[in-house]
Design a protein around this motif. Structure first.
Motif, PDB file in Angstrom:
ATOM      1  N   ASP A 143      -0.547   8.452  -0.350  1.00  0.00           N
ATOM      2  CA  ASP A 143       0.118   7.291  -0.171  1.00  0.00           C
ATOM      3  C   ASP A 143       1.654   7.692  -0.404  1.00  0.00           C
ATOM      4  N   LYS A 170      -3.296   3.043  -0.158  1.00  0.00           N
ATOM      5  CA  LYS A 170      -4.659   3.433  -0.342  1.00  0.00           C
ATOM      6  C   LYS A 170      -5.494   2.859  -1.112  1.00  0.00           C
ATOM      7  N   LEU A 197      -0.273   3.581   6.830  1.00  0.00           N
ATOM      8  CA  LEU A 197      -0.244   5.128   6.428  1.00  0.00           C
ATOM      9  C   LEU A 197      -0.216   5.774   7.656  1.00  0.00           C
TER      10      LEU A 197
END
Length: 462
Positions: free
Chosen positions: A195, A81, A129
């Motif tokens: 995250d 992130k 992600l």
């Protein structure tokens, strides 16, 4: 276990994260193609020529390709992130500098360097992600489909949107648009993206490998760009690039034998399915950028079209890609990835042939439309399956590496498309523009045939 609700939609948090990821891929793809329709405007405003704009576009794409693998590795060390937000901030800053650039030098620094580095930092976290957050196969495939579709739309609609902004306001406003979108994604990401894995600050980073890989790619593609000026310089740069890349792989092997973590593990290249998928990705994005640059430059330099007129021609590609992308999930349920990739390449190559034949035989702008529409159909059919083939070939522990490699190969295809097709076109546009146009598109079509061959070698299983 599916992550979708009874209505078939993702929960609100996942939906917002997916929007952020898809918009990030969209704006990066848009940045790679929207300048194609501003060649005349930028050239006149900054006192440069077609070659100067081509150089700016190619360096931007090449910086992305060269730094995507290091960018993927940095996500493990600093957090996915954090890298996503930092990359977006750098991308936005580069776009703002490009918007106020008084000359080609600052445009290259803002667009090619800062936006290129920002993209290399933010794109790997998007794919990592997505793999980590969307945990079941069906949800992950659907998420990758949305991201890839927005990336393809950004690439093919970039000329249309950029042309509209450049004509209605100024080419500089197109860069301001990029900065605004980047800011909006930062705001959304900070709130909606999580995250799942903690960063590993003590994790080693292969600086030597990063320098060698980046230098090798720069030299090799730089050789292609030099083809119009000096054949010996071209060969020298390409040979030097190949030698530096060979040194990079020797460095990787040495680190592996010493038990150290290299920039890129050689085990990634032992998966035959992934290797073939990477070839198809490279070929696809070379075709996207090669076709976009050639047609845009030809319309502006030879036909004298302005930015909005040139961009409007690419509406056909956007419509074709949207139509095939809308059916991507349904196609994926019924057909193997191999089938979709092979069909996509066959349709795209047919579209390039149609583009060449009709433009040569008929005057006006309408002969461009059928070929570009068919190209869009083909691209929309195969972009998502190629991503799925590569990303799904490895487990979660390898997503940082394979995501960086996958995006690097795709962006290398884009830079090769702009360099190869653009160099062929620029070299002959002054003397025999029709012949140069045909030769440039022929080169793109040959790459499509190579991609088709790689697709045929993929496993037949679904």
């Amino acid at each position: 276990m599916t992550q979708r609700t009874a209505t078939g939609r993702f929960p609100a948090e996942l939906r917002q994260a997916l929007i952020a990821f898809a918009m990030a891929q969209f704006i990066c793809s848009f940045a790679g193609s929207n300048m194609n329709v501003m060649i005349t405007d930028i050239s006149q405003d900054l006192g440069t020529d077609v070659q100067g704009v081509q150089l700016t576009i190619t360096i931007f794409l090449l910086v992305m390709a060269a730094l995507m693998i290091p960018g993927g590795k940095l996500t493990d060390r600093y957090g996915r992130k954090r890298c996503l937000v930092a990359g977006l901030a750098l991308f936005g800053l580069g776009a703002l500098l490009s918007a106020v650039a008084p000359g080609l030098g600052l445009l290259i620094f803002g667009n090619s360097i800062l936006e290129g580095v920002g993209t290399a930092l933010l794109i790997p976290p998007v794919y990592i992600l997505t793999t980590l957050i969307f945990t079941d196969v069906a949800s992950r495939a659907r998420a990758f489909g949305a991201i890839s579709a927005l990336g393809g739309i950004g690439a093919v609609a970039g000329p249309l949107i950029g042309g509209f902004i450049a004509t209605a306001i100024s080419w500089r406003a197109a860069f301001a648009f990029q900065a605004l979108i980047a800011l909006a994604i930062v705001v959304l990401s900070r709130r909606a993206v999580r995250d799942p894995l903690p960063p590993e600050p003590g994790r080693a980073f292969d600086v030597r490998g990063a320098v060698l890989s980046a230098a090798g790619l720069f030299l090799f593609v730089g050789g292609i760009l030099a083809a119009d000026d000096n054949v010996w310089l071209m060969l020298g740069l390409m040979v030097a690039g190949a030698l530096v890349l060979a040194g990079f792989f020797l460095s990787v092997r040495a680190k592996e034998r010493a038990g150290q973590e290299p920039l890129l593990s050689t085990s990634l290249f032992r998966n035959r399915t992934s290797n073939l998928g990477l070839i198809t990705q490279n070929a696809q994005w070379l075709m996207v950028m090669g076709t976009s640059f050639v047609v845009s430059a030809y319309l502006q330099v030879v036909r004298g079209y302005n930015a909005i007129e040139t961009g409007a021609v690419f509406t056909a590609t956007t419509v074709g890609l949207l139509l095939s992308s809308l059916g991507a999930e349904r196609f994926a349920k019924r057909r193997a990835a191999r089938t979709l990739i092979v069909a996509g390449f066959a349709i795209t190559v047919a579209g390039i042939a149609l583009l060449m034949i009709l433009v040569a035989e008929v005057g006006g702008v309408w002969p461009f439309v059928p070929g570009l529409f068919v190209i869009g159909l083909g691209l929309g059919l195969m972009l998502t399956p190629s991503v799925n083939v590569v990303q799904s070939a490895f487990g979660e522990d390898r997503q940082g590496e394979i995501s960086g490699l996958s995006r690097s190969v795709s962006n290398l295809g884009s830079s090769l498309g702009a360099a190869l097709a653009g160099t062929i076109l620029v070299a002959g546009v002054g003397d025999q523009p029709g012949r140069a146009y045909a030769l440039a598109l022929t080169a793109v079509g040959v790459v499509g045939v190579i991609g088709l061959g790689a697709g045929l070698l993929l496993p037949r299983k679904r």
